[in-house]
Scaffold this active site. Structure first.
Site, mmCIF file in Angstrom:
data_model
loop_
_atom_site.group_PDB
_atom_site.id
_atom_site.type_symbol
_atom_site.label_atom_id
_atom_site.label_comp_id
_atom_site.label_asym_id
_atom_site.label_seq_id
_atom_site.Cartn_x
_atom_site.Cartn_y
_atom_site.Cartn_z
ATOM 1 N N LYS A 54 43.954 106.031 10.426
ATOM 2 C CA LYS A 54 43.556 104.690 10.876
ATOM 3 C C LYS A 54 43.643 103.702 9.703
ATOM 4 C CE LYS A 54 40.871 106.751 14.545
ATOM 5 N NZ LYS A 54 39.602 107.350 14.997
ATOM 6 N N GLN A 98 33.401 107.327 13.019
ATOM 7 C CA GLN A 98 34.192 108.470 13.476
ATOM 8 C C GLN A 98 33.273 109.509 14.134
ATOM 9 O OE1 GLN A 98 37.656 108.651 13.348
ATOM 10 N NE2 GLN A 98 37.334 110.446 14.634
ATOM 11 N N ASP A 121 35.980 100.411 18.912
ATOM 12 C CA ASP A 121 36.177 101.693 19.594
ATOM 13 C C ASP A 121 35.700 101.627 21.046
ATOM 14 O OD1 ASP A 121 37.497 103.896 18.709
ATOM 15 O OD2 ASP A 121 35.795 104.818 17.675
#
Ligand code: NDP
Length: 293
Positions: A54, A98, A121
């Protein structure tokens, strides 16, 4: 093979190029670089790989990335404190925590601490709640399901009025994918480990999204001829002919289903590349929201 191959790599590349062009236009107009903060707690090797890809994608697209690592022993207060600092940092437009987090941490609370304007996200309870409610719009939707729907739309698949079946009901893939399909006016059936007669249910699908994490479980005779098949699964299986002795397969038996479906994603090279592409797209959007655009 009768099915059309859905080239996730090519479609993801286009999404990334479009995001890069938007970043370049923002910089040319004297606006700040969009920035993504990544938060990694612990040493999970797969998570380390995901976070670094990412960050690499941000660099390729001309965006900033800010990597934060906390030890596996980090407390709830430490993780939430970091998130709150990032919420207040104007250089940070998107915050990606994450997952999975170490088991002693309350994931829902951590995700809930992210400012919804920076929730690239799409897992903040408010964004997910809005996704589930008629007449409300989330600011961001989760990247993998967003990528699945994007692929279907790019292939010209009609979602309105179709029978869609989603295999899997996880928070990160199955459930948001089903909610997105409902928003596209599909008639959606969500299957899980307790579903009876899975092949019979799947056979009704004009559109199938498989996200169960079971290697090649969906067989050719489960699939309605002409159906659009999106295979989210990533499973490593033994293959003595492969250089490393293993290879990646999806949840769908590609060799059988490719002769029945109308279009199908390969694994790898289907949904996988879309996840980061949609994250980049969401981050550019977050930067524009921060600028009041
Ligand atoms: P989870 O393990 O969180 O969820 C799996 C779901 O599948 C659950 O809802 C479970 O049912 C259901 N399930 C499991 N076994 C069966 C079965 N035999 N029959 C019917 N349903 C079953 O997985 P994720 O959603 O996180 O991931 C799914 C797959 O997608 C994995 O292979 C993962 O690696 C991949 N993935 C790929 C991504 C990408 O970028 N391409 C991103 C994220 C995931 P129940 O709820 O009843 O337990």
């Amino acid at each position: 093979m009768t099915a059309q191959l859905i080239d996730g790599k090519a479609i993801a590349l286009k999404v990334r190029q479009d995001a890069a062009a938007e970043v370049a236009a923002m910089l040319a107009a004297g606006k700040p670089k969009p920035g993504l903060a990544t938060v990694l707690v612990g040493e999970n090797p797969a998570s380390q790989v995901y976070v670094s890809s990412k960050q690499k994608a941000c660099a390729e697209l001309g965006m900033e990335s800010f990597g934060y690592k906390l030890p596996a022993s980090a407390t709830q207060e430490e993780v939430e404190g970091l998130v709150r600092n990032l919420n207040a940092d104007p250089k940070v437009n998107g915050i990606l925590v994450q997952l999975p987090l170490p088991s002693h941490l309350d994931e829902e609370k951590v995700l809930g601490a992210i400012s919804i304007e920076k929730d690239v996200d799409g897992f903040h309870p408010l964004n997910i709640g809005r996704l589930a409610q008629k007449g409300r719009d989330p600011l961001f939707v989760p990247c993998t399901p967003f990528g699945c729907i994007f692929l279907l739309e790019q292939m010209g698949v009609t979602l309105e009025g179709c029978n869609a079946v989603v295999l899997g009901r996880s928070n990160i893939v199955g459930m948001p994918a089903a909610l997105l399909l409902v928003r596209k006016n599909a008639t959606v059936t969500i299957c899980h480990s307790k579903t009876k007669d899975l092949p019979g249910v799947v056979r009704q699908a004009d559109v199938l999204i498989a996200a169960i994490g079971k290697a090649e479980m969906v067989r050719g005779d489960w699939v309605k001829p002409g159906a659009a098949v999106i295979d989210v699964g990533i499973n490593r299986i033994e293959d003595l002919n492969a250089p490393k002795g293993t290879r990646l397969v999806g949840d769908v038996c590609f060799d059988e289903v490719k002769d029945v479906a109308g279009c199908i994603t390969p694994v790898p090279g289907g949904v996988g590349p879309m996840t980061i592409a949609m994250l980049m797209r969401n981050t550019v959007r977050a930067a524009k929201i921060a600028l009041g655009e």
